[in-house]
Design an enzyme around this catalytic site. Structure first.
Site, PDB file in Angstrom:
ATOM      1  N   ARG A 224      -2.090  50.263  39.049  1.00  0.00           N
ATOM      2  CA  ARG A 224      -0.941  49.519  39.576  1.00  0.00           C
ATOM      3  C   ARG A 224      -0.994  49.603  41.099  1.00  0.00           C
ATOM      4  O   ARG A 224      -1.364  50.642  41.659  1.00  0.00           O
ATOM      5  CB  ARG A 224       0.384  50.100  39.069  1.00  0.00           C
ATOM      6  CG  ARG A 224       0.731  49.710  37.633  1.00  0.00           C
ATOM      7  CD  ARG A 224       1.020  48.210  37.480  1.00  0.00           C
ATOM      8  NE  ARG A 224       1.351  47.822  36.116  1.00  0.00           N
ATOM      9  CZ  ARG A 224       0.523  47.259  35.242  1.00  0.00           C
ATOM     10  NH1 ARG A 224      -0.734  47.024  35.564  1.00  0.00           N
ATOM     11  NH2 ARG A 224       0.946  46.912  34.036  1.00  0.00           N
ATOM     12  N   HIS A 272      -5.318  40.602  39.117  1.00  0.00           N
ATOM     13  CA  HIS A 272      -4.798  41.260  37.905  1.00  0.00           C
ATOM     14  C   HIS A 272      -5.496  40.734  36.647  1.00  0.00           C
ATOM     15  O   HIS A 272      -4.845  40.274  35.704  1.00  0.00           O
ATOM     16  CB  HIS A 272      -3.277  41.093  37.801  1.00  0.00           C
ATOM     17  CG  HIS A 272      -2.634  42.170  36.964  1.00  0.00           C
ATOM     18  ND1 HIS A 272      -1.442  42.750  37.264  1.00  0.00           N
ATOM     19  CD2 HIS A 272      -3.053  42.780  35.823  1.00  0.00           C
ATOM     20  CE1 HIS A 272      -1.130  43.665  36.358  1.00  0.00           C
ATOM     21  NE2 HIS A 272      -2.118  43.701  35.462  1.00  0.00           N
TER      22      HIS A 272
HETATM   23  P1  NDP Z   1      -1.836  56.035  29.086  1.00  0.00           P
HETATM   24  O1  NDP Z   1      -0.385  56.267  29.058  1.00  0.00           O
HETATM   25  O2  NDP Z   1      -2.636  56.131  27.838  1.00  0.00           O
HETATM   26  O3  NDP Z   1      -2.525  57.047  30.112  1.00  0.00           O
HETATM   27  C1  NDP Z   1      -1.942  57.375  31.331  1.00  0.00           C
HETATM   28  C2  NDP Z   1      -2.682  58.548  31.932  1.00  0.00           C
HETATM   29  O4  NDP Z   1      -2.125  58.823  33.226  1.00  0.00           O
HETATM   30  C3  NDP Z   1      -2.532  59.827  31.098  1.00  0.00           C
HETATM   31  O5  NDP Z   1      -3.733  60.541  31.058  1.00  0.00           O
HETATM   32  C4  NDP Z   1      -1.461  60.600  31.874  1.00  0.00           C
HETATM   33  O6  NDP Z   1      -1.539  61.999  31.738  1.00  0.00           O
HETATM   34  C5  NDP Z   1      -1.809  60.207  33.293  1.00  0.00           C
HETATM   35  N1  NDP Z   1      -0.670  60.440  34.181  1.00  0.00           N
HETATM   36  C6  NDP Z   1       0.544  59.845  34.161  1.00  0.00           C
HETATM   37  N2  NDP Z   1       1.334  60.369  35.114  1.00  0.00           N
HETATM   38  C7  NDP Z   1       0.607  61.305  35.735  1.00  0.00           C
HETATM   39  C8  NDP Z   1       0.863  62.216  36.787  1.00  0.00           C
HETATM   40  N3  NDP Z   1       2.057  62.267  37.393  1.00  0.00           N
HETATM   41  N4  NDP Z   1      -0.102  63.067  37.158  1.00  0.00           N
HETATM   42  C9  NDP Z   1      -1.297  63.030  36.544  1.00  0.00           C
HETATM   43  N5  NDP Z   1      -1.629  62.202  35.537  1.00  0.00           N
HETATM   44  C10 NDP Z   1      -0.680  61.362  35.134  1.00  0.00           C
HETATM   45  O7  NDP Z   1      -2.049  54.619  29.800  1.00  0.00           O
HETATM   46  P2  NDP Z   1      -3.282  53.608  29.630  1.00  0.00           P
HETATM   47  O8  NDP Z   1      -4.539  54.374  29.831  1.00  0.00           O
HETATM   48  O9  NDP Z   1      -3.124  52.804  28.401  1.00  0.00           O
HETATM   49  O10 NDP Z   1      -3.015  52.608  30.866  1.00  0.00           O
HETATM   50  C11 NDP Z   1      -2.988  53.089  32.196  1.00  0.00           C
HETATM   51  C12 NDP Z   1      -2.462  52.017  33.129  1.00  0.00           C
HETATM   52  O11 NDP Z   1      -3.422  50.975  33.302  1.00  0.00           O
HETATM   53  C13 NDP Z   1      -1.236  51.248  32.615  1.00  0.00           C
HETATM   54  O12 NDP Z   1      -0.046  51.994  32.791  1.00  0.00           O
HETATM   55  C14 NDP Z   1      -1.262  50.017  33.494  1.00  0.00           C
HETATM   56  O13 NDP Z   1      -0.558  50.288  34.688  1.00  0.00           O
HETATM   57  C15 NDP Z   1      -2.749  49.834  33.809  1.00  0.00           C
HETATM   58  N6  NDP Z   1      -3.299  48.624  33.186  1.00  0.00           N
HETATM   59  C16 NDP Z   1      -3.825  47.637  34.001  1.00  0.00           C
HETATM   60  C17 NDP Z   1      -4.379  46.491  33.467  1.00  0.00           C
HETATM   61  C18 NDP Z   1      -5.007  45.476  34.351  1.00  0.00           C
HETATM   62  O14 NDP Z   1      -5.429  44.420  33.879  1.00  0.00           O
HETATM   63  N7  NDP Z   1      -5.120  45.708  35.645  1.00  0.00           N
HETATM   64  C19 NDP Z   1      -4.405  46.264  32.018  1.00  0.00           C
HETATM   65  C20 NDP Z   1      -3.855  47.356  31.238  1.00  0.00           C
HETATM   66  C21 NDP Z   1      -3.324  48.491  31.825  1.00  0.00           C
HETATM   67  P3  NDP Z   1      -1.246  62.715  30.317  1.00  0.00           P
HETATM   68  O15 NDP Z   1      -2.402  62.284  29.424  1.00  0.00           O
HETATM   69  O16 NDP Z   1      -1.271  64.143  30.616  1.00  0.00           O
HETATM   70  O17 NDP Z   1       0.061  62.184  29.815  1.00  0.00           O
END
Ligand code: NDP
Length: 309
Positions: A224, A272
């Site tokens: 993001r 995007h």
């Molecule tokens: P998930 O919820 O599966 O994974 C998120 C990861 O981020 C987890 O490992 C989580 O840790 C980690 N995380 C969240 N907050 C923190 C923090 N404060 N400190 C450290 N680590 C953190 O999400 P997805 O993998 O499915 O998707 C990730 C992002 O990709 C989406 O939220 C979206 O913004 C983006 N996206 C972009 C697209 C595009 O076309 N550009 C398409 C699809 C998604 P933990 O495992 O410990 O909870």
């Protein structure tokens, strides 16, 4: 008859409504799919960001709001939304992201831009290191981060994945927590951002954090836009501390025409498109989650409101 409110604009409605109906049938769900927000008897809401649907109070029968998007930052803070909220995890979306991230990593690793832009008649041979000498750090070890990490590990890159809570990913170095972020950055020749947007992750990559990257690092951001402080990144690109940033997501989308990213020689802007929701697979994931709710099983990919993702 299960009533499903689909908060879709015309184009999405045309693409998805029949597919969603078929996916429900395949799960044994007889569904009435509607766009009529007055149907307060809706048992599920399939949510695509839509300014028409901002008050979830009337939907007292709703078992779950199922997002058609992986990122839920636009809806997660809605105080009227008390129903369970699920984000999208779907094989098509994941595979799309793996291909995009792997492609961008290889592009920077191999230095392909120089040849693509042309060397103006100069026979300029630059031999890149092998992947084993190009450490990659991925911030986020969730559905997308972990899948990308696996793909890059299979290509020989030493990958470090950083997350909030500790992870165990076969053959991949994992670190967790803010206290380990700087060390994850210090070794990142290529940094990939696959974090959700939350209060904690907003402007995560500021001056201080970016300074921990090795000189000449590459940044790839399909997560993001606000994960990065734009002014900090521009300053780091100007000094060459960050060699190139490939950005798919932005604070304001579409990226305004006057934004410096468009013309900066060390920035690649993509609109995007890193990974789109794939209708054929997404509807199956969503219908399968409805089936679970109807059978009283725990929902998959439930968003934790306090964490924001
Ligand atoms: P998930 O919820 O599966 O994974 C998120 C990861 O981020 C987890 O490992 C989580 O840790 C980690 N995380 C969240 N907050 C923190 C923090 N404060 N400190 C450290 N680590 C953190 O999400 P997805 O993998 O499915 O998707 C990730 C992002 O990709 C989406 O939220 C979206 O913004 C983006 N996206 C972009 C697209 C595009 O076309 N550009 C398409 C699809 C998604 P933990 O495992 O410990 O909870």
């Amino acid at each position: 008859m299960t009533v499903i409110l689909f908060s879709a604009e015309n184009q999405l409605w045309d693409t998805y409504s029949e597919l969603l109906l078929d996916a429900c049938k395949a799960e044994g769900i007889e569904a009435d799919i509607t766009r009529d927000a007055d149907r307060s008897d809706a048992e599920f809401i399939v949510y695509a960001p839509n300014d028409q649907l901002t008050d979830f109070t009337p939907y007292t029968d709703c078992k779950a709001v199922l997002s058609l998007w992986a990122g839920v930052e636009r809806i997660v803070g809605n105080k009227t939304l008390t129903q369970p909220l699920c984000r999208l995890v779907d094989p098509g979306l994941t595979q799309g992201m793996v291909e995009w991230v792997t492609g961008q990593v290889l592009r920077h690793h191999l230095g392909l831009d120089m040849y693509i832009h042309g060397t103006k008649g100069a026979w300029k041979q630059v031999v890149p290191p092998l992947s084993s000498d190009r450490p990659v750090t991925i911030l986020g070890a969730g559905a997308l981060g972990a899948a990308c990490a696996r793909s890059l590990t299979n290509l020989g890159f030493p990958v470090t994945c950083w997350s909030r809570t500790p992870k165990n990913l076969d053959g991949i170095k994992t670190v967790a927590g803010m206290e380990n972020l700087n060390s994850a950055l210090e070794n990142a020749h290529i940094l990939v951002l696959l974090l959700p947007l939350t209060e904690e992750t907003t402007n995560l990559l500021n001056d201080e954090r970016l300074a921990h990257l090795p000189t000449g690092a590459f940044i790839i951001n399909p997560g993001r836009g606000p994960l990065i402080d734009d002014q900090s990144l521009l300053a780091m690109l100007d000094t060459g501390h960050v060699e190139h940033a490939t950005l798919d997501v932005f604070r304001v989308e579409p990226l305004p025409a006057e934004h410096p990213y468009w013309t900066h020689p060390s920035v690649t802007v993509t609109p995007h498109i890193a990974s789109a929701t794939r209708p054929e697979t997404a509807v199956k994931s969503i219908a399968a989650n409805m089936r679970r709710a109807l059978d009283g099983e725990p929902l998959l990919n439930l968003v934790d409101r306090s964490r924001g993702y």
